[in-house]
Design a protein around this motif. Structure first.
Motif, PDB file in Angstrom:
ATOM      1  N   LEU A   1      -1.039   6.450 -10.290  1.00 56.85           N
ATOM      2  CA  LEU A   1      -2.187   7.116  -9.692  1.00 56.85           C
ATOM      3  C   LEU A   1      -2.154   8.597 -10.036  1.00 56.85           C
ATOM      4  O   LEU A   1      -1.121   9.166 -10.334  1.00 56.85           O
ATOM      5  N   GLU A   2      -3.337   9.152 -10.025  1.00 58.61           N
ATOM      6  CA  GLU A   2      -3.504  10.564 -10.342  1.00 58.61           C
ATOM      7  C   GLU A   2      -4.093  11.250  -9.119  1.00 58.61           C
ATOM      8  O   GLU A   2      -5.069  10.785  -8.545  1.00 58.61           O
ATOM      9  N   SER A   3      -3.455  12.346  -8.734  1.00 60.52           N
ATOM     10  CA  SER A   3      -3.944  13.118  -7.598  1.00 60.52           C
ATOM     11  C   SER A   3      -4.171  14.544  -8.056  1.00 60.52           C
ATOM     12  O   SER A   3      -3.913  14.892  -9.204  1.00 60.52           O
ATOM     13  N   GLU A   4      -4.624  15.369  -7.127  1.00 60.97           N
ATOM     14  CA  GLU A   4      -4.850  16.770  -7.453  1.00 60.97           C
ATOM     15  C   GLU A   4      -3.544  17.483  -7.784  1.00 60.97           C
ATOM     16  O   GLU A   4      -3.549  18.521  -8.424  1.00 60.97           O
ATOM     17  N   LYS A   5      -2.411  16.902  -7.376  1.00 62.26           N
ATOM     18  CA  LYS A   5      -1.116  17.543  -7.589  1.00 62.26           C
ATOM     19  C   LYS A   5      -0.341  16.988  -8.776  1.00 62.26           C
ATOM     20  O   LYS A   5       0.446  17.708  -9.384  1.00 62.26           O
ATOM     21  N   SER A   6      -0.512  15.674  -9.081  1.00 60.84           N
ATOM     22  CA  SER A   6       0.335  15.070 -10.110  1.00 60.84           C
ATOM     23  C   SER A   6      -0.173  13.700 -10.535  1.00 60.84           C
ATOM     24  O   SER A   6      -1.091  13.147  -9.948  1.00 60.84           O
ATOM     25  N   VAL A   7       0.494  13.157 -11.555  1.00 60.90           N
ATOM     26  CA  VAL A   7       0.335  11.759 -11.932  1.00 60.90           C
ATOM     27  C   VAL A   7       1.646  11.084 -11.553  1.00 60.90           C
ATOM     28  O   VAL A   7       2.722  11.571 -11.893  1.00 60.90           O
ATOM     29  N   SER A   8       1.561   9.987 -10.808  1.00 59.28           N
ATOM     30  CA  SER A   8       2.762   9.326 -10.295  1.00 59.28           C
ATOM     31  C   SER A   8       2.737   7.840 -10.620  1.00 59.28           C
ATOM     32  O   SER A   8       1.688   7.201 -10.539  1.00 59.28           O
ATOM     33  N   GLU A   9       3.904   7.311 -10.956  1.00 54.15           N
ATOM     34  CA  GLU A   9       4.019   5.878 -11.143  1.00 54.15           C
ATOM     35  C   GLU A   9       4.211   5.216  -9.785  1.00 54.15           C
ATOM     36  O   GLU A   9       4.798   5.799  -8.873  1.00 54.15           O
ATOM     37  N   LEU A  10       3.700   4.009  -9.671  1.00 53.72           N
ATOM     38  CA  LEU A  10       3.882   3.193  -8.476  1.00 53.72           C
ATOM     39  C   LEU A  10       4.966   2.167  -8.785  1.00 53.72           C
ATOM     40  O   LEU A  10       4.872   1.443  -9.775  1.00 53.72           O
ATOM     41  N   TYR A  11       6.001   2.115  -7.953  1.00 54.08           N
ATOM     42  CA  TYR A  11       7.113   1.204  -8.176  1.00 54.08           C
ATOM     43  C   TYR A  11       7.028   0.025  -7.227  1.00 54.08           C
ATOM     44  O   TYR A  11       6.776   0.200  -6.033  1.00 54.08           O
ATOM     45  N   ALA A  12       7.256  -1.159  -7.759  1.00 52.08           N
ATOM     46  CA  ALA A  12       7.162  -2.379  -6.961  1.00 52.08           C
ATOM     47  C   ALA A  12       8.277  -2.424  -5.912  1.00 52.08           C
ATOM     48  O   ALA A  12       9.445  -2.304  -6.260  1.00 52.08           O
TER      49      ALA A  12
ATOM     50  N   GLY B   1       0.829  -1.201   0.000  1.00 49.05           N
ATOM     51  CA  GLY B   1       0.000   0.000   0.000  1.00 49.05           C
ATOM     52  C   GLY B   1       0.864   1.252   0.000  1.00 49.05           C
ATOM     53  O   GLY B   1       2.089   1.190  -0.111  1.00 49.05           O
ATOM     54  N   ILE B   2       0.223   2.396   0.148  1.00 43.31           N
ATOM     55  CA  ILE B   2       0.891   3.705   0.189  1.00 43.31           C
ATOM     56  C   ILE B   2       0.840   4.203   1.624  1.00 43.31           C
ATOM     57  O   ILE B   2      -0.192   4.099   2.287  1.00 43.31           O
ATOM     58  N   THR B   3       1.936   4.763   2.092  1.00 46.71           N
ATOM     59  CA  THR B   3       1.999   5.235   3.486  1.00 46.71           C
ATOM     60  C   THR B   3       1.142   6.477   3.700  1.00 46.71           C
ATOM     61  O   THR B   3       0.765   7.170   2.748  1.00 46.71           O
ATOM     62  N   GLU B   4       0.871   6.739   4.960  1.00 51.09           N
ATOM     63  CA  GLU B   4       0.133   7.948   5.318  1.00 51.09           C
ATOM     64  C   GLU B   4       0.885   9.193   4.836  1.00 51.09           C
ATOM     65  O   GLU B   4       0.288  10.114   4.286  1.00 51.09           O
ATOM     66  N   PHE B   5       2.198   9.213   5.019  1.00 51.34           N
ATOM     67  CA  PHE B   5       3.002  10.340   4.554  1.00 51.34           C
ATOM     68  C   PHE B   5       2.897  10.481   3.029  1.00 51.34           C
ATOM     69  O   PHE B   5       2.733  11.585   2.508  1.00 51.34           O
ATOM     70  N   GLY B   6       2.975   9.364   2.322  1.00 53.85           N
ATOM     71  CA  GLY B   6       2.909   9.379   0.865  1.00 53.85           C
ATOM     72  C   GLY B   6       1.595   9.911   0.334  1.00 53.85           C
ATOM     73  O   GLY B   6       1.568  10.751  -0.570  1.00 53.85           O
ATOM     74  N   GLN B   7       0.494   9.459   0.898  1.00 51.83           N
ATOM     75  CA  GLN B   7      -0.810   9.927   0.414  1.00 51.83           C
ATOM     76  C   GLN B   7      -1.013  11.395   0.751  1.00 51.83           C
ATOM     77  O   GLN B   7      -1.588  12.140  -0.023  1.00 51.83           O
ATOM     78  N   ASP B   8      -0.502  11.821   1.910  1.00 47.45           N
ATOM     79  CA  ASP B   8      -0.624  13.220   2.304  1.00 47.45           C
ATOM     80  C   ASP B   8       0.166  14.123   1.353  1.00 47.45           C
ATOM     81  O   ASP B   8      -0.302  15.191   0.962  1.00 47.45           O
ATOM     82  N   ASP B   9       1.344  13.656   0.962  1.00 52.64           N
ATOM     83  CA  ASP B   9       2.193  14.409   0.037  1.00 52.64           C
ATOM     84  C   ASP B   9       1.553  14.528  -1.344  1.00 52.64           C
ATOM     85  O   ASP B   9       1.675  15.555  -2.006  1.00 52.64           O
ATOM     86  N   LEU B  10       0.853  13.483  -1.770  1.00 51.61           N
ATOM     87  CA  LEU B  10       0.220  13.483  -3.094  1.00 51.61           C
ATOM     88  C   LEU B  10      -1.039  14.342  -3.148  1.00 51.61           C
ATOM     89  O   LEU B  10      -1.397  14.848  -4.197  1.00 51.61           O
TER      90      LEU B  10
END
Length: 125
Positions: free
Chosen positions: A59-70, A26-35
């Motif tokens: 994923l696409e957020s209000e700030k950017s489109v980001s790739e998810l790395y395994a 999953g994505i961390t709390e810090f990561g989702q907050d930053d996005l």
């Protein structure tokens, strides 16, 4: 900010929960907050093979489109069905309801290259 001690972490703000032969990611709390607010997420299909360090979705957020790395290599055995219609769950419940995928690891030794909770905390400070 929550950083559960039983999880492994990446510097790119993902978490990994060891569930025996499977690993939940999953994505961390810090990561989702930053996005910011997550609006869309694209994840691999069940049966897809992912390689550590390679993109497996985006994923696409209000700030950017980001790739998810395994964070680790393996075969996708489960994809969170809730995220297709509710990607904002990542913002609301990053460690419980909003896990991304579950994989069957091809090399569990890759977990050794991930950060502990304490190391991740130092990384984001």
């Amino acid at each position: 900010m929550s950083i559960p001690s039983e999880l492994y972490y990446t510097k790119s703000h993902q978490w990994v929960r060891n569930e025996g032969s499977d690993l939940r990611i999953g994505i961390t709390e810090f990561g989702q907050d930053d996005l910011g607010k997550i609006a869309f997420i694209e994840l691999p299909e069940i049966g897809a093979t992912i390689e550590a360090g390679e993109p497996f979705g985006n994923l696409e957020s209000e700030k950017s489109v980001s790739e998810l790395y395994a964070p680790v290599s393996g075969t996708v055995v489960e994809v969170n069905p809730s995220l297709e219609s509710n990607p904002e769950l990542i913002n609301e419940s990053p460690y419980q309801q909003a896990w991304l995928i579950v994989i069957e690891a091809s090399d569990e030794d890759e977990l050794d290259s991930l950060l502990s909770a304490e190391e991740y905390k130092e990384h984001i400070e």
